[in-house]
Write an enzyme that holds these catalytic residues in place. Structure first.
Site, PDB file in Angstrom:
ATOM      1  CB  SER A 149     -14.879   4.096 -25.897  1.00 44.06           C
ATOM      2  OG  SER A 149     -13.697   3.921 -26.569  1.00 44.06           O
ATOM      3  CG  ASP A 402     -15.785   0.510 -32.824  1.00 46.50           C
ATOM      4  OD1 ASP A 402     -14.979   1.333 -33.286  1.00 46.50           O
ATOM      5  OD2 ASP A 402     -16.019   0.333 -31.532  1.00 46.50           O
ATOM      6  CG  HIS A 427     -16.571   3.963 -30.700  1.00 41.51           C
ATOM      7  ND1 HIS A 427     -15.763   2.752 -30.448  1.00 41.51           N
ATOM      8  CD2 HIS A 427     -16.021   4.703 -29.672  1.00 41.51           C
ATOM      9  CE1 HIS A 427     -14.953   2.954 -29.209  1.00 41.51           C
ATOM     10  NE2 HIS A 427     -15.105   4.137 -28.861  1.00 41.51           N
TER      11      HIS A 427
END
Length: 472
Positions: A149, A402, A427
């Site tokens: 991320s 994602d 994710h």
């Protein structure tokens, strides 16, 4: 995670406390190494927290540095532990300035001017440099950065900005192109919508219809009471503003589910069942003639899959979406300065109410909240935008489920700037511990990532050839 002024100087207090991480142990440190990243006129310092594990380390084996990661994100970094065991590597989890306990001006600090990704990367570089110079056996250990991320963005940028510090990087679910002019502002929400569309009959259709159903029901006082009770809200909906907040809360709930649509039970944001969107969609299979109330009863049950899977929650709080543990306040500030990520919906290609991207309105909101104005093009100027072909040794992994993959690198740029796509991954699924329910695509992704790591380490340990000098 972020911080502000740094005090990295000399000694390393080795506390006796250790954090158990399954079979592994983590040793907490506070670094006090000299740091000059605030500028030459302001020679400030702060204490930066980091954790290390040398359980598997074979001197002078490699070092794996987790960008942004600390205790809160350790459960999502199981892949690092698994490969550390295989490669005989040490793990370092460095806390990002202004996140967690690494607060340059203390917990009550309002001095956010030094909360930037550039400063954080400088922190990591100084930390690695000093760990290698003070830890016996680590001087010649190659370092690989790993993150997911925002941490994945940092991991990629770490390699770009400090190739002398890290020999390669894994940037998982890293939306380094989710910036103005690089990807369409609606791509993120289209991916969310696709996840729901393929997870159950009429699922995406009924979420799309739910917004008008909410408007219809909430148009009366009795309807507001009914909605509040049906969704087991902690506080009743009283007016139009409350309804707006309620719809925003639901929208973020669907987004969060798309991020954590893992193939097994997990609690990254909330305790959830395996394939949670499929579990949600079981309540949203009604046909198109269903009444508003029956539709919203299904939506309420679907939302409770996310907020009350364990059955221990007495009421749902629409001011919380289970992301506070991820340092969301610090991220708000960064999004108001350097991390300007346009998002929009049109209600056609996605299942949400139409909302345009309005940079001026966003800028005004940031100014009111923090007294700052965002720089729309800053990330592109600092990190190169889409023109990154001059760099090397970076893996960009993305999951097809994602929504952040919309702003990620999803194609190979060169032989050493590679994309690994995981079609049924959410994710940064590849950074998590291996699980018997893992789809074959994520198993293959990890195998490929490990292959690249081994090659980077071989390259780093290969003796450099001396160049011949010719006289004219």
């Amino acid at each position: 995670m972020r911080t502000q002024e740094m005090e990295l100087k000399g000694k390393t207090p080795q506390e006796s406390q250790r954090f158990d991480h399954s079979e592994n142990s983590l040793t907490p440190f506070t670094s006090n190494f000299p740091d000059r990243s605030f500028g030459f006129l302001e020679d400030g310092t702060f204490k930066q927290r980091y954790l290390t594990s040398d359980v598997y380390w074979h001197k002078p084996g490699g070092l794996f540095c987790s960008t942004q990661g600390m205790k809160a994100t350790l459960p999502g970094s199981g892949f690092m532990w698994e490969i550390a065991k295989e490669l005989g590597a040490m793990l370092i989890f460095a806390e990002h300035r202004y996140y967690g306990e690494s607060m340059p001006f203390g917990q009550d600090s309002k001095h956010l001017n030094y909360l930037t990704s550039e400063q954080a990367l400088a922190d990591f570089a100084i930390l690695i440099k000093n760990v290698k110079s003070t830890l016996p056996g680590a001087q010649h250990s190659p370092v690989i950065s790993i993150g997911g991320s925002y941490g994945g963005m940092l991991s990629a940028w770490f390699r770009m900005k400090y190739p002398n510090i890290v020999v390669g990087a894994l940037a998982a679910s890293a939306p380094i192109w989710q910036f103005p002019g690089m990807v369409p502002c609606g791509a993120f929400y289209k991916t969310v919508t696709q996840d729901f569309a393929k997870s159950g009959y009429n699922c995406e259709v009924n979420i799309r219809k739910s917004w008008s159903a909410i408007n219809n029901i909430s148009s009366s006082a009795s309807g507001l009471v009914w909605l509040s009770e049906e969704f087991s809200l902690c506080g009743p909906l009283k007016n139009k503003n409350d309804v707006g907040s309620f719809k925003n809360w639901l929208q973020e709930t669907w987004v969060n589910l798309a991020m954590v649509d893992y193939p097994y039970e997990a609690n990254f944001l909330q305790p959830l069942p395996r394939w949670p969107i499929q579990a949600v969609c079981k309540y949203l299979t009604m046909d198109s003639t269903v009444s508003d109330k029956l539709l919203l009863q299904g939506v309420a049950q679907a939302a409770k899959v996310y907020y009350n899977y364990t059955g221990s929650t007495s009421c749902l709080n629409i001011s919380q979406t289970a992301t506070g543990n991820l340092g969301i306040l610090g991220w708000f500030y960064q999004s108001c300065t350097e991390m300007v990520m346009p998002m929009c919906t049109d209600g056609v290609g996605d299942m949400f109410e139409p909302e345009e991207w309005n940079f001026q309105a966003f800028s005004d909101e940031c100014n009111a909240m923090f007294g700052v104005r965002p720089r729309a093009d800053w990330a592109e100027v600092v990190y190169g935008g889409k023109d990154i072909s001059a760099h090397s040794n970076i893996i960009f992994s993305n999951g097809g489920l994602d929504p952040w993959s919309a702003g990620g690198v999803t194609h190979n740029i060169s032989e050493s700037l590679v994309s690994i796509m995981i079609p049924d991954g959410a994710h940064h699924l590849d950074l998590r511990y291996s699980n018997k329910h893992d789809p074959p695509t994520v198993r293959a992704a990890r195998t490929l990532e490990l292959m690249y790591f081994k090659e980077w380490i071989r390259q780093a340990k290969r003796p450099h050839r001396s160049h011949s000098h010719y006289r004219l």
